[in-house]
Motif scaffolding. Structure first.
Motif, PDB file in Angstrom:
ATOM      1  N   ARG A 102      15.008  58.507  58.167  1.00 57.84           N
ATOM      2  CA  ARG A 102      14.669  59.436  57.165  1.00 57.84           C
ATOM      3  C   ARG A 102      13.519  60.533  57.694  1.00 57.84           C
ATOM      4  NH1 ARG A 102      18.252  59.745  53.371  1.00 57.84           N
ATOM      5  NH2 ARG A 102      18.961  57.692  52.837  1.00 57.84           N
ATOM      6  N   ASN A 104      10.569  60.780  56.596  1.00 51.17           N
ATOM      7  CA  ASN A 104       9.345  60.213  56.157  1.00 51.17           C
ATOM      8  C   ASN A 104       9.171  58.652  57.060  1.00 51.17           C
ATOM      9  OD1 ASN A 104      11.010  58.938  54.408  1.00 51.17           O
ATOM     10  ND2 ASN A 104      10.286  59.389  52.603  1.00 51.17           N
ATOM     11  N   SER A 105      10.326  58.393  57.778  1.00 51.51           N
ATOM     12  CA  SER A 105      10.398  56.972  58.393  1.00 51.51           C
ATOM     13  C   SER A 105       9.060  56.745  59.217  1.00 51.51           C
ATOM     14  CB  SER A 105      11.512  56.777  59.597  1.00 51.51           C
ATOM     15  OG  SER A 105      12.625  56.761  58.485  1.00 51.51           O
ATOM     16  N   LEU A 106       8.559  55.615  59.309  1.00 49.87           N
ATOM     17  CA  LEU A 106       7.422  55.548  60.095  1.00 49.87           C
ATOM     18  C   LEU A 106       7.867  54.372  61.010  1.00 49.87           C
ATOM     19  CD1 LEU A 106       5.208  54.091  57.091  1.00 49.87           C
ATOM     20  CD2 LEU A 106       5.136  56.462  58.272  1.00 49.87           C
ATOM     21  N   LEU A 107       7.027  54.170  62.291  1.00 42.66           N
ATOM     22  CA  LEU A 107       7.649  53.218  63.347  1.00 42.66           C
ATOM     23  C   LEU A 107       7.643  51.968  62.619  1.00 42.66           C
ATOM     24  CD1 LEU A 107       5.017  53.946  66.134  1.00 42.66           C
ATOM     25  CD2 LEU A 107       7.391  54.355  66.301  1.00 42.66           C
ATOM     26  N   THR A 108       6.996  51.461  61.613  1.00 40.57           N
ATOM     27  CA  THR A 108       7.359  50.048  61.025  1.00 40.57           C
ATOM     28  C   THR A 108       8.561  50.035  60.249  1.00 40.57           C
ATOM     29  OG1 THR A 108       5.743  51.117  59.237  1.00 40.57           O
ATOM     30  CG2 THR A 108       4.628  49.343  60.477  1.00 40.57           C
ATOM     31  N   ASP A 109       9.350  51.328  59.989  1.00 42.57           N
ATOM     32  CA  ASP A 109      10.440  51.314  59.306  1.00 42.57           C
ATOM     33  C   ASP A 109      11.612  50.928  60.417  1.00 42.57           C
ATOM     34  OD1 ASP A 109       9.621  51.550  56.819  1.00 42.57           O
ATOM     35  OD2 ASP A 109       9.519  53.825  57.358  1.00 42.57           O
ATOM     36  N   GLU A 112      13.615  47.559  60.571  1.00 41.71           N
ATOM     37  CA  GLU A 112      14.460  47.377  59.428  1.00 41.71           C
ATOM     38  C   GLU A 112      15.720  48.394  59.653  1.00 41.71           C
ATOM     39  OE1 GLU A 112      11.704  47.991  56.462  1.00 41.71           O
ATOM     40  OE2 GLU A 112      11.517  45.692  56.158  1.00 41.71           O
ATOM     41  N   ALA A 131       8.583  39.189  66.079  1.00 47.07           N
ATOM     42  CA  ALA A 131       7.306  39.583  66.095  1.00 47.07           C
ATOM     43  C   ALA A 131       7.434  41.297  66.460  1.00 47.07           C
ATOM     44  CB  ALA A 131       6.343  39.229  67.252  1.00 47.07           C
ATOM     45  N   SER A 132       6.529  42.284  65.810  1.00 49.60           N
ATOM     46  CA  SER A 132       6.378  43.252  66.246  1.00 49.60           C
ATOM     47  C   SER A 132       5.085  43.787  66.604  1.00 49.60           C
ATOM     48  CB  SER A 132       6.900  44.575  65.127  1.00 49.60           C
ATOM     49  OG  SER A 132       6.267  44.288  64.098  1.00 49.60           O
ATOM     50  N   LYS A 133       4.754  44.799  67.458  1.00 46.50           N
ATOM     51  CA  LYS A 133       3.391  44.944  67.860  1.00 46.50           C
ATOM     52  C   LYS A 133       3.305  46.599  68.312  1.00 46.50           C
ATOM     53  CE  LYS A 133       3.082  43.279  72.430  1.00 46.50           C
ATOM     54  NZ  LYS A 133       3.588  42.176  73.446  1.00 46.50           N
ATOM     55  N   PRO A 134       2.267  47.052  68.157  1.00 51.13           N
ATOM     56  CA  PRO A 134       2.029  48.486  68.575  1.00 51.13           C
ATOM     57  C   PRO A 134       2.106  48.614  70.165  1.00 51.13           C
ATOM     58  CG  PRO A 134      -0.105  47.739  67.367  1.00 51.13           C
ATOM     59  CD  PRO A 134       0.848  46.649  67.509  1.00 51.13           C
ATOM     60  N   ALA A 142       3.781  53.467  69.984  1.00 54.22           N
ATOM     61  CA  ALA A 142       5.293  53.243  69.908  1.00 54.22           C
ATOM     62  C   ALA A 142       5.069  51.787  69.128  1.00 54.22           C
ATOM     63  CB  ALA A 142       6.011  52.942  71.287  1.00 54.22           C
ATOM     64  N   ILE A 143       6.406  51.209  69.072  1.00 52.40           N
ATOM     65  CA  ILE A 143       6.425  49.937  68.214  1.00 52.40           C
ATOM     66  C   ILE A 143       7.498  49.129  69.399  1.00 52.40           C
ATOM     67  CG2 ILE A 143       8.480  50.596  66.786  1.00 52.40           C
ATOM     68  CD1 ILE A 143       7.569  48.292  65.094  1.00 52.40           C
TER      69      ILE A 143
END
Lengths: 200, 398
Positions: A102, A104-109, A112, A131-134, A142-143
């Motif tokens: 999308r 409006n997608s964010l890195l946190t998306d 998923e 785990a995810s980290k910046p 980035a992620i």
């Protein structure tokens, strides 16, 4: 009589003509130290060791490399995935649609987004995000994240990925390998490939 | 033994047509346990089936939670009676698909997607009873024989197809294939067999004093869900066989109707067991909902959640609905998602996932100042969350 004999011969030669180019342009060797553009984009990689590039692309803007064979230690590159586009090629746009990126997608998306895509596309029932980290990738925030899943062949696989959104477009490199033996064995090879990534 | 079963089946079939002897219509036939395969066809089938069971038993998809397994087994026992249920092995598979089946050697597979869709014990009992009825009448053997006599090739294609699916057919298998292939090939039934199983299934329900109309409600809702999925994907024509259960059970509206008619005739009880069912499912509900949401079937899932919520909107259901909307993330979905998160939090303020989802939705709507408190609350409640560092980077001033 002759006609009926000739027909199958013609058919076979026609089929051979159609399949021949695909067979010739099978998998390519990616030589160590050579810079190559991946996934039909400006993203380039200079791998420190030899890799095999699979001729079958998982998606329009994607490309897969492997060391020992498909699904054993795969690196997949996704580049320039625009809003409204799926990560992989959809089997059927209508019957089996995949999640879309999308605007409006964010890195946190992104984790998923990958999970939804894998679950729907590969028929995976057991999938868990780790785990995810910046981090930084292609000089931008980035992620980096990990995941684990069970494929229908009952193998547990692990994955690690790094992704960045550049003006709303997704660039991602993933590493997928069976948890048993392969994941640990080649994770550093994957990280070396990531470290060599550059974008024009 | 078998002529006896045939005779009973025939009697049962006659009963539907003419209701020759209404008082005896739903009497249970006598049952002999510890049945062994009798001839070459049956032994062959059992051999394949034993192997398939061994693979199922070792599968990583099997949910080994003792409490849940005991509960599902107890529902089967209550439905079909203790003398019948003893030898049955139930495997609950974590597959988000509406399906259950029972194979000739007494293996019953129940998919998590089925458990998610049932609202009470009576609904579950109706499905388990129906599957058990196919087993008791040895329908798959009759069907196998019928196919074999018409075309050996076809029968063996079916057997090999099942095996291939069981051994795992590569990683490009989708749920679409799953629905059709997994254990399916041997368990397709004819319309007459379905009718027989329905009647015997109702006899179990009557004996166990379950509310009989639960059966037709399950069928109807499964068809409605398939309709919703089709409509949501803008597909023309309703193909119920795309739903796993229907792939092996031919069905149509007429069937839901005659099930209602049967339900009215059965001298059943009123037991529903809603509380018992929900208590048993509670530890798994969030997981099953999550598996369903991530199938990327918005309309079907929305129908399913709304159906479950029609009786009572609980916090887990509201949370699942919010996540469904957030994951689709059309601009119009995000305000809805926020509202459902809010409702879930009103019912249960201790839901870290709801704060996370609400914060991320607001963030995607460019309402960062509202998003921040929500995400901060998530981090307070779950400081060690796997994505804590990532969420922290969103909250921190950039």
């Amino acid at each position: 009589m002759l006609k009926s004999l000739l027909k199958p011969v013609l058919l076979i030669s026609a089929a051979a003509a159609l399949t021949a180019p695909a067979a010739l342009s099978a998998n390519d060797l990616i030589k160590s130290g050579e810079t190559v553009a991946v996934a039909k984009s400006t993203l380039s990689i200079t791998p420190p060791r030899d890799w095999n590039k699979l001729s079958a692309r998982p998606g329009k803007k994607a490309e897969t490399w492997t060391l020992d064979g498909e699904q054993l230690n795969d690196i997949s590159f996704y580049s320039d995935i625009a809003p409204g586009e799926p990560l992989l090629r959809e089997r059927s746009k209508k019957r089996d649609p995949l999640p879309k990126l999308r605007s409006n997608s964010l890195l946190t998306d992104v984790p998923e987004f990958l999970e939804g895509t894998y679950r729907a596309h590969f028929g995976i029932a057991v999938f868990s995000l780790g785990a995810s980290k910046p981090t930084k990738f292609l000089n931008e925030p980035a992620i980096q994240f990990t995941y684990e899943y069970v494929t229908p062949d009952e193998l547990t696989r692990r994955g690690e990925a790094i992704a960045v959104l550049r003006s709303g477009k997704l660039f991602m490199i993933t590493y997928d390998a069976p948890k048993l033996h392969f994941f640990e064995r080649n994770i550093e090879d994957y990280r070396a490939v990531v470290a060599s990534a550059k974008i024009a | 033994m078998r002529p006896m079963v045939r005779l009973l089946a025939a009697v049962a079939a006659m009963a539907t047509l003419g209701a020759a002897n209404p008082e005896r219509e739903f009497d249970l036939p006598t049952y002999t346990g510890a049945y062994q395969p009798q001839n070459v066809d049956e032994r062959g089938m059992w051999m394949v089936d034993d192997e398939s069971e061994r693979l199922t038993r070792d599968s990583r998809l099997v949910i080994r939670d003792e409490a849940l397994n005991n509960y599902v087994h107890s529902v089967l026992c209550r439905a079909v009676g203790n003398d019948r249920c003893g030898g049955v092995r139930i495997y609950i598979l974590r597959v988000p698909v509406f399906n259950a089946n029972m194979s000739p050697n007494g293996t019953m597979r129940v998919y998590s997607g089925l458990l998610l869709r049932m609202r009470n014990e009576a609904e579950l009992a109706s499905i388990l009873g129906h599957e058990f009825a196919h087993f008791e009448m040895r329908h798959s053997l009759d069907e196998f024989r019928r196919k074999r006599s018409t075309s050996d090739l076809l029968a063996w294609t079916a057997v090999l197809g099942t095996l291939a699916a069981t051994y795992g057919g590569g990683s490009t298998q989708s749920y679409g294939d799953f629905r059709i292939s997994v254990y399916g090939a041997l368990f397709r039934f004819s319309r007459d067999q379905e009718r027989e199983a329905d009647i015997l299934g109702f006899s179990y329900m009557a004996e166990a004093k379950y509310r009989p109309s639960a059966a037709s409600e399950v069928w109807r809702s499964a068809m409605n869900e398939a309709d919703a999925t089709s409509t949501g994907r803008a597909l023309r024509g309703q193909r119920y066989d795309k739903t796993a259960f229907f792939a092996t059970h031919p069905t149509n509206l007429e069937r839901a109707d005659y099930l209602s008619a049967l339900a009215n005739r059965v001298p059943g009880g009123e037991y529903e067991g809603r509380n018992a069912y929900q208590a048993a499912l509670a530890p798994w509900l969030d997981q099953f909902l999550e598996d369903q949401i991530k199938l990327n079937d918005f309309a079907g899932t929305e129908y399913l959640i709304t159906r479950l919520g029609a009786e009572e909107w609980t916090a887990p259901l509201l949370l699942a609905r919010a996540e469904l909307y957030r994951l689709r993330a059309n601009p119009r979905d995000l305000p809805n998602a926020v509202e459902f998160y809010r409702q879930a939090l009103t019912l249960n303020p201790d839901l870290p996932t709801a704060y996370r989802g609400m914060g991320l939705s607001l963030m995607r709507m460019d309402r960062k100042s509202e998003a921040t408190p929500s995400l901060s609350r998530y981090l307070e409640l779950k400081p060690d969350a796997l994505d804590a560092d990532m969420i922290r980077s969103l909250v921190a001033p950039q």
